[in-house]
Design a protein around this motif. Sequence first.
Motif, PDB file in Angstrom:
ATOM      1  N   PRO A 246      19.735  37.524  19.721  1.00 17.67           N
ATOM      2  CA  PRO A 246      20.215  36.765  20.867  1.00 17.67           C
ATOM      3  C   PRO A 246      21.391  37.488  21.512  1.00 17.67           C
ATOM      4  CG  PRO A 246      19.925  35.361  18.943  1.00 17.67           C
ATOM      5  CD  PRO A 246      19.794  36.753  18.478  1.00 17.67           C
ATOM      6  N   ARG A 247      21.511  37.295  22.781  1.00 18.03           N
ATOM      7  CA  ARG A 247      22.587  37.965  23.514  1.00 18.03           C
ATOM      8  C   ARG A 247      23.932  37.590  22.900  1.00 18.03           C
ATOM      9  NH1 ARG A 247      23.611  37.829  30.034  1.00 18.03           N
ATOM     10  NH2 ARG A 247      25.304  39.348  30.033  1.00 18.03           N
ATOM     11  N   GLY A 248      24.737  38.597  22.640  1.00 19.36           N
ATOM     12  CA  GLY A 248      26.067  38.352  22.095  1.00 19.36           C
ATOM     13  C   GLY A 248      26.119  38.298  20.590  1.00 19.36           C
ATOM     14  N   GLN A 249      24.979  38.233  19.928  1.00 17.81           N
ATOM     15  CA  GLN A 249      24.987  38.198  18.464  1.00 17.81           C
ATOM     16  C   GLN A 249      25.042  39.624  17.937  1.00 17.81           C
ATOM     17  OE1 GLN A 249      22.111  35.675  16.679  1.00 17.81           O
ATOM     18  NE2 GLN A 249      22.326  36.589  14.646  1.00 17.81           N
ATOM     19  N   SER A 250      25.763  39.843  16.858  1.00 22.74           N
ATOM     20  CA  SER A 250      25.995  41.183  16.344  1.00 22.74           C
ATOM     21  C   SER A 250      25.228  41.409  15.062  1.00 22.74           C
ATOM     22  CB  SER A 250      27.490  41.396  16.096  1.00 22.74           C
ATOM     23  OG  SER A 250      27.959  40.456  15.133  1.00 22.74           O
ATOM     24  N   ILE A 251      25.047  42.694  14.752  1.00 20.88           N
ATOM     25  CA  ILE A 251      24.495  43.097  13.461  1.00 20.88           C
ATOM     26  C   ILE A 251      25.645  43.666  12.644  1.00 20.88           C
ATOM     27  CG2 ILE A 251      22.871  44.604  12.274  1.00 20.88           C
ATOM     28  CD1 ILE A 251      21.145  44.620  14.717  1.00 20.88           C
ATOM     29  N   ARG A 252      25.909  43.035  11.543  1.00 16.04           N
ATOM     30  CA  ARG A 252      27.031  43.474  10.715  1.00 16.04           C
ATOM     31  C   ARG A 252      26.641  44.713   9.930  1.00 16.04           C
ATOM     32  NH1 ARG A 252      31.309  40.604  10.081  1.00 16.04           N
ATOM     33  NH2 ARG A 252      30.210  38.692  10.637  1.00 16.04           N
ATOM     34  N   GLN A 253      27.556  45.666   9.883  1.00 15.95           N
ATOM     35  CA  GLN A 253      27.327  46.920   9.173  1.00 15.95           C
ATOM     36  C   GLN A 253      28.020  46.871   7.806  1.00 15.95           C
ATOM     37  OE1 GLN A 253      25.315  49.227  10.725  1.00 15.95           O
ATOM     38  NE2 GLN A 253      25.159  47.616  12.277  1.00 15.95           N
ATOM     39  N   LEU A 254      27.244  46.985   6.754  1.00 17.03           N
ATOM     40  CA  LEU A 254      27.777  47.019   5.396  1.00 17.03           C
ATOM     41  C   LEU A 254      27.531  48.428   4.868  1.00 17.03           C
ATOM     42  CD1 LEU A 254      26.212  43.664   4.097  1.00 17.03           C
ATOM     43  CD2 LEU A 254      28.275  43.999   5.485  1.00 17.03           C
TER      44      LEU A 254
END
Length: 316
Positions: A246-254
Amino acid sequence: MLLFRKSLQRWLLGRLPLQRAGRLGQKRIYLLPTRFGLLLLLVALAVWVGALNYAVSLAYALAFWIIGLMLVAVLMAYRQLSGLSWTVLPGEGVFVGQHADCRIRLDNDSALARRLQLRAGQEGEPLSCLLAAGSSQSLALPLLLARRGRHAYPALQLWSTAPFGLMRAFAWLRPDGHVLAYPLPVPDRERNDLHSEQGSGRQSGDDEEDFSHLAEYRQGDTPRQIAWSVLARRDVLVSKRFASQPRGQSIRQLAWQDYPATVDVESRLSRLCWRVQQCEKAGQHYRLHLPGVLIEPQPQQRELALAALAEFQLPS
């Protein structure tokens, strides 16, 4: 005596192949008298010696009746295990310090009910099982996992003293199965909100258009995400997942590189494990970066990520 028993056990297990399934036959079943059975044999010997000395016919009859009972006990105990089938079931991973279940299914396709006991090795707590005729039953033996990684199922001892308790029929199994011990999660709130990458948002109104898969419903999923047709057909609440964010949602980088070189391997893995758990609880999309390994958002991502952390080895 104890040393001899352990040497005999090692020799016996060394002869057995690793198997995912098997059926017990004559070559796999061993028979020994129980303590009560040995005592009864000594009584029969004493009665027989007395009959020899005093020529008492009833004493002879009693001695041979006891011997006959022992022979019947041998046959009955053997029947408890003969023809029994077993199958290794996959075990579920747990975190270090917890007990994993080594699961095995017993199948009784005969018309004989079986009274069985099963345990891991010589020291484990035995599990009792009453297996009705023509039935199956799954048993789970707890195994404490003290270190991270893949743990093979231990050798299993299956035995029965039914119906008289005079003879012990037993067999050893070497199941070809394993369980994973995930790193013990260590809180890392300092980096929990760092290293997020903004998702490639779409135009307004185009959020979540590319369907990816169905997953278990998580608290906070919108009514639009719920698979209503699956709920109507199967009465199971699941949610739709989408390849695009969704627009504005991020993918967290681990990432492994989030930590300085002074942080040891196990500490990094434990902190990354905690962050994976936090992302799963929050329904946050994430990528897990390890040296030589990349786990992208996908079905069963949690299991894949935790398995990668459990079996991680630094490249040599």
